[in-house]
Write a protein that holds these residues in place. Sequence first.
Motif, PDB file in Angstrom:
ATOM      1  N   SER A 737       5.161  35.569 -50.543  1.00 38.16           N
ATOM      2  CA  SER A 737       5.217  36.355 -51.771  1.00 38.16           C
ATOM      3  C   SER A 737       6.510  36.023 -52.486  1.00 38.16           C
ATOM      4  CB  SER A 737       5.144  37.857 -51.473  1.00 38.16           C
ATOM      5  OG  SER A 737       6.301  38.279 -50.769  1.00 38.16           O
ATOM      6  N   GLY A 739       9.087  37.879 -55.718  1.00 37.04           N
ATOM      7  CA  GLY A 739       9.219  39.051 -56.567  1.00 37.04           C
ATOM      8  C   GLY A 739      10.619  39.180 -57.129  1.00 37.04           C
ATOM      9  N   ILE A 755       6.061  42.181 -58.062  1.00 41.43           N
ATOM     10  CA  ILE A 755       5.368  41.023 -57.500  1.00 41.43           C
ATOM     11  C   ILE A 755       4.260  40.606 -58.472  1.00 41.43           C
ATOM     12  CG2 ILE A 755       4.027  40.178 -55.538  1.00 41.43           C
ATOM     13  CD1 ILE A 755       5.429  42.252 -53.832  1.00 41.43           C
ATOM     14  N   SER A 813       9.890  43.312 -48.415  1.00 42.78           N
ATOM     15  CA  SER A 813       9.039  42.703 -49.444  1.00 42.78           C
ATOM     16  C   SER A 813       7.821  42.030 -48.821  1.00 42.78           C
ATOM     17  CB  SER A 813       9.850  41.700 -50.258  1.00 42.78           C
ATOM     18  OG  SER A 813      10.419  40.716 -49.399  1.00 42.78           O
ATOM     19  N   SER A 817       3.967  43.225 -49.517  1.00 39.65           N
ATOM     20  CA  SER A 817       2.991  42.254 -50.054  1.00 39.65           C
ATOM     21  C   SER A 817       1.780  42.133 -49.136  1.00 39.65           C
ATOM     22  CB  SER A 817       3.667  40.900 -50.233  1.00 39.65           C
ATOM     23  OG  SER A 817       4.066  40.373 -48.978  1.00 39.65           O
ATOM     24  N   ARG A 821      -2.115  42.548 -50.374  1.00 36.99           N
ATOM     25  CA  ARG A 821      -3.150  41.552 -50.096  1.00 36.99           C
ATOM     26  C   ARG A 821      -4.276  42.157 -49.269  1.00 36.99           C
ATOM     27  NH1 ARG A 821       1.348  38.109 -48.932  1.00 36.99           N
ATOM     28  NH2 ARG A 821       0.832  38.212 -46.714  1.00 36.99           N
ATOM     29  N   THR A 828      -1.608  34.745 -52.305  1.00 38.56           N
ATOM     30  CA  THR A 828      -0.544  34.224 -53.154  1.00 38.56           C
ATOM     31  C   THR A 828      -0.784  32.747 -53.400  1.00 38.56           C
ATOM     32  OG1 THR A 828       1.057  35.818 -52.303  1.00 38.56           O
ATOM     33  CG2 THR A 828       1.949  33.881 -53.376  1.00 38.56           C
ATOM     34  N   LEU A 835      -0.224  36.420 -57.764  1.00 39.10           N
ATOM     35  CA  LEU A 835      -1.056  37.221 -56.872  1.00 39.10           C
ATOM     36  C   LEU A 835      -2.463  37.233 -57.444  1.00 39.10           C
ATOM     37  CD1 LEU A 835      -0.998  39.085 -54.350  1.00 39.10           C
ATOM     38  CD2 LEU A 835      -0.640  40.995 -55.929  1.00 39.10           C
ATOM     39  N   CYS A 918       3.128  51.614 -53.869  1.00 42.33           N
ATOM     40  CA  CYS A 918       2.747  50.358 -54.507  1.00 42.33           C
ATOM     41  C   CYS A 918       1.859  50.684 -55.709  1.00 42.33           C
ATOM     42  CB  CYS A 918       1.992  49.435 -53.555  1.00 42.33           C
ATOM     43  SG  CYS A 918       2.887  49.044 -52.043  1.00 42.33           S
TER      44      CYS A 918
END
Length: 992
Positions: A737, A739, A755, A813, A817, A821, A828, A835, A918
């Motif tokens: 990932s 970001g 992200i 992070s 991520s 996902r 990614t 993404l 998130c």
Amino acid sequence: MDSDLQKLLSTCELGKLLISLTNKIDELGSTLAPLNLPVAAKQSIDAVQSFVNDFLERLCEIALTEPRAAWTDYEETADNERIVRTANANAIAVQQSPNKKSHRFVKVVELTNGARRRSTSLFSKGHYNISSSKPLKLTGSHTGEFLANAAQLANTIVQLEMRKVKIGKHSSDSTHDHDQHLQGVSFGFRPVTKGGHNQQFPKKEVADLNRNDAGAQLQIIPRNMLFSITKHLQPEILPNISLIHAEVSGNDTAFAQLLAAFPDYHVRIKTVMTALRSFLLLYNIPLAVVDTVKLGELITTLGLREYFTKEHLLSLLDNRGEVEKLMKTAGCRFRGANGRIVAATVIQSNWRRYVTRRWYLTYRKQRAAANTISKIWLQWMRTKAIREKVSFTRETSRMFYAEKLEWLKANWTKFLDGNRLYIHLPSFGWEQNLRSRIKNFSIRENRQFGRIGDIHDSAVNVVYISPLVFAEQHADYQRRFLRLAAICNDLSEENLSHRLTMHVPALVDRFPAFHFCLSTILKYSGSSLHTLRQLAAQRPAVLVSGYPHVDDLEVAREIGVPYLGTDPYVADVYGTKSGALRVFREAGVTVPPGEEDIFSEQQLIESLSNLIVLNLETPTWIFKTNHSRDSRGIAWLHMTCISCLPFLRKERAKKKEQWSLYWAHEPFLSTLQNELREQLPKHFNIRSQSYYATWKDFVRDFITHGGVIQALPTADHVTCLTCDLFISPLGKMSVESSGDQIADKAPFSKLGYSIPQTSVAAQNFLIDYCEKIARTAYSRGIIGYVSVDFVTFFDGPEQILWALDWNIGIQDSVALSKVIRFVLNAWTSQTSLMLETFPYVPPSRRKRNLEAKELAPKPLRRFAVVSSALYHSHLEIIHPNVFYQICKSISLELDPSTKQGSILLPLDHSKKTMLGMCVIADSLHKALKIYSKNLKLMNEEITSTTIQGESNFITAATAMDNIANQVQGNDNQTTAKKSNSSFPFDKLYREC
């Protein structure tokens, strides 16, 4: 007294005693008759004489009228009625005891001197010699009355003697001395009770004595004391004895009078005088006056003995004060007889004592030292044995790690293609002093709860080892979360629940004071290791930790699985700030101006002065300790406090290109260093004031662990971004990932990530940087997850990219991520770092697409804003179910059809104050706005108007709004420049 009565009384000892008492009374009367006595005294004498005559007449009546009371001889041979008699008898004792229940009898016996000192029964076994005797036997009912009258007669005589002394001496002091001598003296027959206490036997209890129980005993009548008192208490006064140089004067007749007054105590008197003479000679006393009265008391009370204490001897002296004063004079004891011998003896004894004491003190020191040495030696040996054992265990674990790593390299592709198990251990093996400073360290480890997102792959099973105990309410939310993920991934909830296992170590709450990392706690939890060993035996498995620790290798060896990560010993070298800069320089990527591996204060000043001279336009310099984590251990200095900078800029303008040469700026370094030493303690800034209160504290930690100096970019707008890389055992790199970091209110700290990253336009250059770093890291033995921090800014039309730092192991992070996902069934892109996910297709339409053999839909791009550092103190007092209902009421949820919305991650299962969130949307601006809106609504619902509590909701919402406004402005500028876009991507970087 009649002759018949006298003849009758002379047949026994008791009668003889009565005759002698009568004679004494007559002598007393004849002695006191010539004196001019008071009437009361004469009446007392007459009363005593009449009482004796009445007593004797009554005794005759008993003898004549009572046949059973006749005076006869009696001999007792029973063992329990032994009779004691000696030639020097000086006491009379009477004992009353039964004889076959038929009649009572009284025995009168004579006892030795030692018996007189007994206050209890005189007929105890083993105390007296035994001999035969024929005592008087008196029977009849008048026995008790007879004994009482005899006691009263003896006491009356004593009182009369006391009065005679008072009359004859005519001195108040002498009277007091004799009163004190005779005080409490009472002669007569006293019953001895079973408790051992003597009680007076009054006349009114005579009948009770006759009816007393068998075994009653009567106390002695001290005849010798009675006679001695009547002998030495004569009308004449005994004079004191003067001892001159411990010798009795030849003209002194006091000693002869004393011997005449005490004819029965010559041996005792001579013994006492000998002891007193030796005592006076020892101290060379020239004159001592012996009080004869006190001497009489001493010999009659203490008896015959060979040793007398100093107090006994001093109590005999009339001039005791003067004698004691002379005794206290220095050297007095050495001026007497044999003084030289005594002095020599004292000197020798003190010398021997000194030598012996010195030897003993030396021996005691040596023994204490030997004990200390032996204890330290034993402790050192035990520590050495433990260290060797620990070292052997760790070396075995490293060998196991290397062996399993070779197996992973040979079977990595096969491992990824088949069913596999990931054991996620969110452990941060940082240094002990750093872990102890972090409040709620277990909550910090649990911020990687998003690792469970690995189950989005249907071939993967996940075991998440939690540092906190799960609450039932959070378990319900976890089930709802899996249900939502199952819908998005077109899987069943049972399948996801079966492939996800949450495990808490057995000893997770046993070491709160030691601040152990999770891998250490798991190492000591035997039952947990056994459970994990059984789970790992079902399919190929790997252990994935956080920051590497030596206990990670031991846990992997105990479970029997490979460790997918960097060797902890390699991570300790390259996981620091200095190690990261060394890897970046070797990889050939751009780094900010700075210096690494600084381990002294002098080196710090010299390196900073060189950097300032070569970079005079840099506004701020940052100091980082090698072991700092989460923005701790960071300080900075603004150049506005350095007054010599304008002068240095003028000198640089004069020398131009030659300024970079050392000889050109060397003359100005000493001035700059002196100013830095003065200004640094005054104008420095520290990120964590709770860790370092002063500059000295920071410098002490800085030079202990080492550190780096880095320059802050000169641009007004600077963006920090993070790329999370995975380096496989084969050396291949993939970007998990990327970001942009969302800055917190505090400087040099981040609140979350957006992200994917959007700050670097040329994605290929960023990927190229990551590949260079990954190749260099793999050559140094670093595998697994690595998070690299970059900083980007514009210097005119050109965009600059610096590699700042990295963190070995899975970071927050990466975990967040993985959650995104997992929920979106996304991935990614390795080319665009975006993404991407497929749109949601209902099951009915999915069947029609398969029948029509339509092509797969075009992937959708999604943007997410994530954070695992949200906290609010009021969350602790709100029930989790109530809080989830509040979130649902403000539409804080994910829509599976559009794959947009919000996800909550409960991170703190104990206090419930920490929260992760998130937000997923189709644009970054929209995601930032939704995130800000959620925070504001939650803060309004859980915060009262009176009590605000501690929270960063409003701070985070304000930061999101500011970034959203910047993103919207950048989008507008990008749209305006699309027609004539000629951005020089080949000149994206500039070497510094």
